[in-house]
Design an enzyme around this catalytic site. Structure first.
Site, PDB file in Angstrom:
ATOM      1  N   ASP A   1       4.643   1.369   1.246  1.00 15.84           N
ATOM      2  CA  ASP A   1       3.820   0.397   0.542  1.00 15.84           C
ATOM      3  C   ASP A   1       2.496   0.207   1.278  1.00 15.84           C
ATOM      4  O   ASP A   1       2.409   0.367   2.493  1.00 15.84           O
ATOM      5  CB  ASP A   1       4.530  -0.959   0.470  1.00 15.84           C
ATOM      6  N   MET A   2       1.491  -0.195   0.541  1.00 13.20           N
ATOM      7  CA  MET A   2       0.175  -0.466   1.116  1.00 13.20           C
ATOM      8  C   MET A   2       0.262  -1.480   2.254  1.00 13.20           C
ATOM      9  O   MET A   2      -0.416  -1.339   3.285  1.00 13.20           O
ATOM     10  CB  MET A   2      -0.765  -0.990   0.027  1.00 13.20           C
TER      11      MET A   2
END
Length: 237
Positions: A77-78
């Protein structure tokens, strides 16, 4: 928080203006291990793994500028930092991707969650399906009726103080790899990850400047050498 259209355009323009030397220096800075077949890097927090629909600033895109042969295998995930492995040829990509399908790689994440959760040294598992919930995009939720199983193993490492609040440091080992699995499983047990911009609220969100989730350890079999290899990245929090 999501970027505005103006911010996305500015970030894309800035990325396109960087010279080749920027991407080469960036790649060198985050490289943990590299050979003719694989490339293990330490992803910075706040950077997409692959380009989004509008934001064209990502780890993969930057590595491709440094080496166009790089190939995607898995993602983070970012908001998550830590270890990611890329392939440098099609054969290595196929070999390692198959390992992930067969759940052979061993991944361990370190996280800090809000509140005091279990005793230090406690271990266990969280076994409940996780699915995307379109009504609360981009959130995912647990859903016992969902067909795709989700399993996380955990170990409580310590109880700590963070800006005057009690938090629990845990090691998380995802057996399955559902989107947002670790984050949602922590919400499910009543201990959201601190600094989580999607799931945390109030004090749990405010006490940390970033999501406290880091892909700390990765173990898998080298695609040509056949030997098991291990990498570790120190927790940044």
């Amino acid at each position: 928080m999501p970027f505005t259209a103006e911010e996305v355009n500015a970030l894309n323009a800035q990325e396109n203006a960087y010279p080749l030397e920027f991407f080469q220096a960036f790649a060198q800075q985050i490289t943990v291990y590299e050979d003719d077949d694989i490339w293990v890097v330490d992803k910075p927090v706040g950077l997409l793994s692959v380009d989004g629909k509008t934001l064209k600033v990502s780890l993969l895109a930057r590595l491709e500028r440094a080496n166009p042969a790089v190939k995607l295998i898995h993602r983070l995930d970012m908001d998550t930092s830590g270890l990611l492995i890329f392939a440098k040829n099609a054969a290595a990509q196929t070999h390692i991707s198959k390992q992930f399908i067969e759940r052979l790689p061993q991944k361990k994440y370190q996280a800090r969650v809000f509140g005091e959760w279990e005793r230090v040294g406690a271990t266990g598992e969280i076994s409940i399906p996780v699915r995307y919930e379109p009504e609360t995009k981009p959130r995912h939720i647990v859903d016992p009726s969902w067909s795709k199983h989700a399993l996380t193993l955990y170990e409580v490492i310590s109880h700590e103080q963070c800006n005057g609040q009690t938090v629990t440091r845990v090691m998380l080992k995802p057996v399955t790899g559902r989107s947002h699995q670790l984050r949602v499983h922590m919400v499910h047990v009543g201990h959201v990850m601190i600094g989580d911009p999607i799931y945390a609220e109030g004090t749990a969100l405010a006490i940390a400047p970033r999501l406290n989730l880091h892909a700390q350890q990765l173990r898998l079999k080298h695609p040509t050498l056949g030997a098991w290899m291990d990498w570790e990245s120190p927790s940044p929090f």
